[in-house]
Write an enzyme that holds these catalytic residues in place. Sequence first.
Site, PDB file in Angstrom:
ATOM      1  N   HIS A  17      42.416  42.208  28.125  1.00 29.60           N
ATOM      2  CA  HIS A  17      43.651  41.311  28.554  1.00 29.60           C
ATOM      3  C   HIS A  17      44.869  41.916  28.933  1.00 29.60           C
ATOM      4  O   HIS A  17      45.511  41.842  29.988  1.00 29.60           O
ATOM      5  CB  HIS A  17      43.877  40.104  27.708  1.00 29.60           C
ATOM      6  CG  HIS A  17      42.866  39.131  27.304  1.00 29.60           C
ATOM      7  ND1 HIS A  17      42.466  38.948  26.073  1.00 29.60           N
ATOM      8  CD2 HIS A  17      41.939  38.389  28.096  1.00 29.60           C
ATOM      9  CE1 HIS A  17      41.551  37.852  25.853  1.00 29.60           C
ATOM     10  NE2 HIS A  17      41.119  37.765  27.114  1.00 29.60           N
ATOM     11  N   LYS A  41      38.684  22.426  22.122  1.00 28.22           N
ATOM     12  CA  LYS A  41      38.096  23.678  22.140  1.00 28.22           C
ATOM     13  C   LYS A  41      38.287  24.281  20.904  1.00 28.22           C
ATOM     14  O   LYS A  41      39.343  24.332  20.292  1.00 28.22           O
ATOM     15  CB  LYS A  41      38.744  24.412  23.193  1.00 28.22           C
ATOM     16  CG  LYS A  41      37.665  25.689  23.557  1.00 28.22           C
ATOM     17  CD  LYS A  41      38.160  26.348  24.905  1.00 28.22           C
ATOM     18  CE  LYS A  41      37.556  27.574  25.161  1.00 28.22           C
ATOM     19  NZ  LYS A  41      37.673  28.254  26.395  1.00 28.22           N
ATOM     20  N   ARG A  90      34.479  41.271  33.842  1.00 32.69           N
ATOM     21  CA  ARG A  90      33.825  42.259  33.184  1.00 32.69           C
ATOM     22  C   ARG A  90      32.314  42.427  34.047  1.00 32.69           C
ATOM     23  O   ARG A  90      32.222  41.316  34.783  1.00 32.69           O
ATOM     24  CB  ARG A  90      33.508  41.846  31.846  1.00 32.69           C
ATOM     25  CG  ARG A  90      34.908  42.286  31.097  1.00 32.69           C
ATOM     26  CD  ARG A  90      34.834  41.726  29.925  1.00 32.69           C
ATOM     27  NE  ARG A  90      35.044  40.235  30.069  1.00 32.69           N
ATOM     28  CZ  ARG A  90      34.980  38.975  29.173  1.00 32.69           C
ATOM     29  NH1 ARG A  90      34.994  39.433  27.919  1.00 32.69           N
ATOM     30  NH2 ARG A  90      35.035  37.766  29.461  1.00 32.69           N
ATOM     31  N   SER A 128      36.856  38.452  23.182  1.00 29.88           N
ATOM     32  CA  SER A 128      37.662  37.933  21.990  1.00 29.88           C
ATOM     33  C   SER A 128      36.514  37.500  21.022  1.00 29.88           C
ATOM     34  O   SER A 128      36.737  37.428  19.868  1.00 29.88           O
ATOM     35  CB  SER A 128      38.807  36.750  22.541  1.00 29.88           C
ATOM     36  OG  SER A 128      39.579  37.271  23.298  1.00 29.88           O
TER      37      SER A 128
HETATM   38  P1  ADP Z   1      38.685  31.978  28.668  1.00 30.05           P
HETATM   39  O1  ADP Z   1      38.592  31.361  27.421  1.00 30.05           O
HETATM   40  O2  ADP Z   1      39.139  31.083  29.745  1.00 30.05           O
HETATM   41  O3  ADP Z   1      37.254  32.893  29.288  1.00 30.05           O
HETATM   42  P2  ADP Z   1      39.984  34.350  28.019  1.00 30.05           P
HETATM   43  O4  ADP Z   1      41.077  34.453  27.339  1.00 30.05           O
HETATM   44  O5  ADP Z   1      38.620  34.909  27.452  1.00 30.05           O
HETATM   45  O6  ADP Z   1      39.734  33.040  28.522  1.00 30.05           O
HETATM   46  O7  ADP Z   1      39.840  35.542  29.590  1.00 30.05           O
HETATM   47  C1  ADP Z   1      41.044  35.234  30.555  1.00 30.05           C
HETATM   48  C2  ADP Z   1      40.664  35.988  31.678  1.00 30.05           C
HETATM   49  O8  ADP Z   1      40.554  37.379  31.269  1.00 30.05           O
HETATM   50  C3  ADP Z   1      39.292  35.724  32.242  1.00 30.05           C
HETATM   51  O9  ADP Z   1      39.627  35.872  33.562  1.00 30.05           O
HETATM   52  C4  ADP Z   1      38.214  36.870  31.633  1.00 30.05           C
HETATM   53  O10 ADP Z   1      37.106  37.230  32.574  1.00 30.05           O
HETATM   54  C5  ADP Z   1      39.337  38.180  31.523  1.00 30.05           C
HETATM   55  N1  ADP Z   1      38.894  38.921  30.448  1.00 30.05           N
HETATM   56  C6  ADP Z   1      38.550  38.772  29.217  1.00 30.05           C
HETATM   57  N2  ADP Z   1      38.275  40.022  28.368  1.00 30.05           N
HETATM   58  C7  ADP Z   1      38.695  40.787  29.441  1.00 30.05           C
HETATM   59  C8  ADP Z   1      38.288  42.304  29.168  1.00 30.05           C
HETATM   60  N3  ADP Z   1      38.119  42.750  28.232  1.00 30.05           N
HETATM   61  N4  ADP Z   1      38.803  43.030  30.464  1.00 30.05           N
HETATM   62  C9  ADP Z   1      39.172  42.345  31.236  1.00 30.05           C
HETATM   63  N5  ADP Z   1      39.276  41.144  31.832  1.00 30.05           N
HETATM   64  C10 ADP Z   1      39.046  40.385  30.437  1.00 30.05           C
END
Ligand code: ADP
Length: 159
Positions: A17, A41, A90, A128
Amino acid sequence: MTIAIYAGSFDPITHGHLDIIKRSSSIFEKLIVGVYDRPEKHLLFSTEERVQMVQQAIAHLKNAKAQSYSGLTVDFAKNVGAQVMVRGLRMSSDFEREFEMAMMNKKLAPNLELVCFMASLQYQFLSSSLLKEVAQLGGCLEAMVPDHVAKALKEKFAP
Ligand code: ADP
């Protein structure tokens, strides 16, 4: 001024992120990281904890800040005056879902532009949810999350 939002659960924020935040904040004049406040959630960290962890991780970026939001992400974008929504992609896992969401968001908010950043190679497989599994089993989180996040995860899973 171009204002962008980067929204997600950030449960918790990872270096994947942060890579997207760093890259997008160098392009847009202002970046607002929207931390989704959705009680139904099932999340490990509270909204306050997630916002605080993001805030601490981005404190060095002068044009980025974190804030929580509930409801539709397109409404959040409108409320903060954003013209752009940033997402991270990803390799294979994100595309279909992101495409679907993008089409729906375009219908809901035709003026909001979507900008997707390809995840950097070293973060392609960082999520995550997987991270939480590793943390729960006592695995090393080095290079995956900032130190304060690793500490918070350890505390959550402490016996
Ligand atoms: P959600 O619960 O909406 O999926 P996340 O916090 O997991 O939210 O992700 C928010 C954004 O960050 C999304 O666009 C997701 O694809 C992106 N994202 C998550 N992990 C990574 C990563 N390792 N590298 C790049 N982008 C990521």
